[in-house]
Design an enzyme around this catalytic site. Structure first.
Site, PDB file in Angstrom:
ATOM      1  N   ASP A   9       0.871  -1.175   0.000  1.00  0.00           N
ATOM      2  CA  ASP A   9       0.000   0.000   0.000  1.00  0.00           C
ATOM      3  C   ASP A   9       0.911   1.229   0.000  1.00  0.00           C
ATOM      4  OD1 ASP A   9       0.931   0.249   2.591  1.00  0.00           O
ATOM      5  OD2 ASP A   9      -1.052   0.300   3.534  1.00  0.00           O
ATOM      6  N   HIS A  10       0.325   2.409   0.222  1.00  0.00           N
ATOM      7  CA  HIS A  10       1.117   3.651   0.198  1.00  0.00           C
ATOM      8  C   HIS A  10       2.220   3.652   1.255  1.00  0.00           C
ATOM      9  CE1 HIS A  10      -2.237   4.059   2.943  1.00  0.00           C
ATOM     10  NE2 HIS A  10      -1.548   4.961   3.626  1.00  0.00           N
ATOM     11  N   CYS A  66       3.198  -3.292   3.940  1.00  0.00           N
ATOM     12  CA  CYS A  66       2.353  -2.163   4.344  1.00  0.00           C
ATOM     13  C   CYS A  66       3.020  -1.520   5.551  1.00  0.00           C
ATOM     14  CB  CYS A  66       0.896  -2.562   4.584  1.00  0.00           C
ATOM     15  SG  CYS A  66       0.559  -3.547   6.044  1.00  0.00           S
ATOM     16  N   THR A  68       2.607  -1.528   8.981  1.00  0.00           N
ATOM     17  CA  THR A  68       2.979  -2.479  10.031  1.00  0.00           C
ATOM     18  C   THR A  68       3.227  -3.875   9.498  1.00  0.00           C
ATOM     19  OG1 THR A  68       0.678  -3.093  10.381  1.00  0.00           O
ATOM     20  CG2 THR A  68       1.550  -1.273  11.738  1.00  0.00           C
ATOM     21  N   HIS A  99      10.058 -23.710   8.681  1.00  0.00           N
ATOM     22  CA  HIS A  99       8.997 -24.347   9.466  1.00  0.00           C
ATOM     23  C   HIS A  99       7.605 -24.161   8.872  1.00  0.00           C
ATOM     24  CE1 HIS A  99      11.455 -24.479  13.491  1.00  0.00           C
ATOM     25  NE2 HIS A  99      12.090 -25.037  12.476  1.00  0.00           N
ATOM     26  N   ARG A 133       8.245 -32.995  10.299  1.00  0.00           N
ATOM     27  CA  ARG A 133       7.141 -32.724  11.232  1.00  0.00           C
ATOM     28  C   ARG A 133       6.372 -31.457  10.862  1.00  0.00           C
ATOM     29  NH1 ARG A 133      11.697 -30.636  13.485  1.00  0.00           N
ATOM     30  NH2 ARG A 133      11.554 -28.734  14.744  1.00  0.00           N
ATOM     31  N   HIS A 134       7.018 -30.562  10.140  1.00  0.00           N
ATOM     32  CA  HIS A 134       6.346 -29.308   9.781  1.00  0.00           C
ATOM     33  C   HIS A 134       5.342 -29.499   8.647  1.00  0.00           C
ATOM     34  CE1 HIS A 134       9.033 -27.277  12.467  1.00  0.00           C
ATOM     35  NE2 HIS A 134      10.077 -27.810  11.840  1.00  0.00           N
TER      36      HIS A 134
HETATM   37  C1  RB5 Z   1      -1.676   2.777   6.520  1.00  0.00           C
HETATM   38  O1  RB5 Z   1      -1.731   3.962   7.205  1.00  0.00           O
HETATM   39  C2  RB5 Z   1      -1.533   1.611   7.472  1.00  0.00           C
HETATM   40  O2  RB5 Z   1      -2.670   1.502   8.276  1.00  0.00           O
HETATM   41  C3  RB5 Z   1      -1.294   0.324   6.727  1.00  0.00           C
HETATM   42  O3  RB5 Z   1      -0.164   0.461   5.933  1.00  0.00           O
HETATM   43  C4  RB5 Z   1      -1.046  -0.887   7.568  1.00  0.00           C
HETATM   44  O4  RB5 Z   1      -0.075  -0.641   8.540  1.00  0.00           O
HETATM   45  C5  RB5 Z   1      -2.241  -1.518   8.099  1.00  0.00           C
HETATM   46  O5  RB5 Z   1      -2.169  -2.589   8.708  1.00  0.00           O
END
Ligand code: RB5
Length: 143
Positions: A9-10, A66, A68, A99, A133-134
């Site tokens: 994403d951005h 993204c 996070t 794994h 096992r995995h």
């Molecule tokens: C974008 O602001 C942010 O929410 C997205 O990139 C991501 O971290 C969402 O999980």
């Protein structure tokens, strides 16, 4: 190795551009499913096409970014054949392959630097699945 699939994403756009330069330097082919700008967008619009392409065998593996890593990982993992692993260092990436036989590497674009990204991608691309096992564990994942 097949064509690597990319998406972000951005919030992951800038790191995705760095990932493309890294893959170029390694002579690895990739297909970019977008986004193509840093304008605000919705990660599922790019995650679903990448996941479908991995499931179809068009690209393998995938790398997704993204802010996070969570939103895009949650979306990718809705697909039955996708095992998307959120990784922020080389050891986690190595274990996600060994794994979990992860088929998409997810990076947290706002929480990982370029150096750690390179090490994480190297570990992900170079580590084979251990099986054993995995194997029976990942076979129990699909609903
Ligand atoms: C974008 O602001 C942010 O929410 C997205 O990139 C991501 O971290 C969402 O999980």
């Amino acid at each position: 190795m097949k064509i690597i699939g990319l998406c972000s994403d951005h919030a992951g756009f800038e790191l995705k551009e760095d990932v493309k330069k890294l893959l170029d330097s390694k002579g690895l082919a990739y297909k970019d499913f977008g986004t193509n700008t840093s304008d605000s967008c919705d990660y599922p619009d790019f995650a679903h096409p990448l996941a479908s392409a991995v499931e179809a065998g068009e690209v393998y593996p995938g790398i997704a970014v993204c802010g996070t890593g969570n939103g895009i990982a949650i979306t990718l993992n809705k697909h039955q054949e996708i095992r998307a692993a959120l990784c922020w260092n080389a050891e986690i990436a190595q274990l996600s392959r060994a794994h979990n036989d992860a088929n998409i590497l997810v990076l947290p674009g706002r929480f990982i630097n370029k150096e750690e990204t390179t090490k994480t991608i190297d570990a992900f691309l170079e580590t084979p699945f251990e099986g054993g096992r995995h194997k029976k564990r990942i076979e129990k994942i699909p609903l």
